[in-house]
Design an enzyme around this catalytic site. Structure first.
Site, PDB file in Angstrom:
ATOM      1  NE  ARG A  18      -0.483   0.260   4.994  1.00  0.00           N
ATOM      2  CZ  ARG A  18      -1.132   0.480   6.138  1.00  0.00           C
ATOM      3  NH1 ARG A  18      -2.446   0.585   6.141  1.00  0.00           N
ATOM      4  NH2 ARG A  18      -0.449   0.609   7.261  1.00  0.00           N
ATOM      5  CG  MET A  20       4.938   6.818  -0.222  1.00  0.00           C
ATOM      6  SD  MET A  20       6.273   7.737   0.603  1.00  0.00           S
ATOM      7  CE  MET A  20       6.589   6.708   2.055  1.00  0.00           C
ATOM      8  CG  ASP A  39       3.099  -5.306   2.989  1.00  0.00           C
ATOM      9  OD1 ASP A  39       2.875  -5.394   4.211  1.00  0.00           O
ATOM     10  OD2 ASP A  39       2.956  -4.248   2.354  1.00  0.00           O
ATOM     11  CG  ASP A  62       9.028  -9.064  10.133  1.00  0.00           C
ATOM     12  OD1 ASP A  62       9.664  -7.994  10.026  1.00  0.00           O
ATOM     13  OD2 ASP A  62       8.472  -9.414  11.188  1.00  0.00           O
ATOM     14  CB  VAL A  63      11.993  -5.453   6.429  1.00  0.00           C
ATOM     15  CG1 VAL A  63      11.278  -5.395   5.097  1.00  0.00           C
ATOM     16  CG2 VAL A  63      11.338  -4.534   7.454  1.00  0.00           C
ATOM     17  CG  ASN A  89       7.989   1.833   0.787  1.00  0.00           C
ATOM     18  OD1 ASN A  89       7.877   3.062   0.778  1.00  0.00           O
ATOM     19  ND2 ASN A  89       6.969   1.032   1.080  1.00  0.00           N
ATOM     20  CE1 TYR A 154       8.494   7.112  10.331  1.00  0.00           C
ATOM     21  CE2 TYR A 154       8.917   9.468  10.431  1.00  0.00           C
ATOM     22  CZ  TYR A 154       8.600   8.333   9.704  1.00  0.00           C
ATOM     23  OH  TYR A 154       8.396   8.436   8.342  1.00  0.00           O
ATOM     24  CE  LYS A 158      11.300   6.214   8.186  1.00  0.00           C
ATOM     25  NZ  LYS A 158      11.333   5.174   7.131  1.00  0.00           N
ATOM     26  CB  THR A 189       0.569   6.951   2.778  1.00  0.00           C
ATOM     27  OG1 THR A 189       1.051   7.371   4.073  1.00  0.00           O
ATOM     28  CG2 THR A 189       1.505   7.466   1.690  1.00  0.00           C
TER      29      THR A 189
END
Length: 249
Positions: A18, A20, A39, A62-63, A89, A154, A158, A189
């Site tokens: 979903r 981006m 995903d 799962d990243v 992403n 967060y 980043k 989003t």
């Protein structure tokens, strides 16, 4: 006939179900890539891959789990023979401040947003070397350029993505693997739509272009960095944010 910029390339897009990620998967498929959507939401990811047609596949992934990366790379190489592009992403967000944050949420956010990117870059390095080069596009955030109130963990993850991008770009350049980072601003989003109406009003007033970004605008930047049009660009740190970083409030 217009040139398709990713013709013959194989691209992995994490968090592709979903937002981006989905917009990037659609655009990459239109531009000729074989797209691997990953995903943890099998419904969204599987439906998108089905909609994109025979040159798209979905993999549950799962990243933050090292074994998932190993299984993904093994499958993609077995099915396609090579890996040319990775778009890191996948990401999550939770509001928290210095005085109010959960250690469990912090660990979860670091696992997805930071460790996931690191594992992804490491996982594709060897396949890209075998392929003669490649492009890694990491997705950070405008909050990773300038800290935002109530986004303590967060923001930290980043900022880390931006730093890791620089290190990886330096180390992998000798293998013709380019590594760049995009810093989206406030993009419309599902993650953004969780914000209250009051917060959305406050955000849009801070954006010089006076609107939220569209997922497709991030996808187009990712396409450029993934394609040979950006063949001499590595270590770039690109903000796609409607000018919000110009606003010092």
């Amino acid at each position: 006939m217009a040139r398709r910029r990713l013709a013959g390339k194989v691209a992995i897009i994490t968090g592709g179900g979903r937002g981006m990620g989905a917009a990037t998967a659609r655009l990459f498929a239109e531009e000729g890539a074989s797209v691997v959507v990953t995903d943890v939401d099998d419904g969204l990811g599987g439906a998108l891959a089905d909609a994109l047609g025979p040159h798209a596949t979905y993999v549950h992934h799962d990243v933050a789990v090292e074994a998932d990366w190993a299984a993904l790379i093994e499958r993609v190489e077995a099915e396609h023979g090579h890996i040319d592009v990775l778009v890191n992403n996948a990401g999550i967000s939770r509001e928290n401040s210095v005085d109010d944050f959960s250690a469990d949420h912090f660990d979860l956010m670091v696992g997805v947003n930071q460790l996931g990117v690191m594992l992804g870059m490491r996982a594709v390095a060897a396949p890209m070397r075998r392929a003669g080069g490649g492009s890694i596009v990491n997705i950070a955030s405008a909050a990773g350029v300038r800290g935002e109130p109530e986004l303590l963990a967060y923001t930290g993850t980043k900022f880390a993505v931006r730093g890791m991008t620089q290190v990886a770009a330096s180390e992998l350049a000798q293998d013709d693997i380019r590594v760049n980072v995009i810093n989206p601003g406030v993009i419309d989003t599902p993650m953004h739509q969780q914000n209250s109406a009051e917060r959305q009003e406050w955000l849009v007033e801070r954006i010089p272009l006076k609107r939220f970004g569209r997922p497709e605008e991030i996808a187009r930047t990712a396409l450029f960095l993934a394609s040979d049009d950006a063949s001499y660009i590595t270590g770039a740190d690109i903000s796609v944010d409607g000018g919000i970083l110009l606003n010092r409030r």
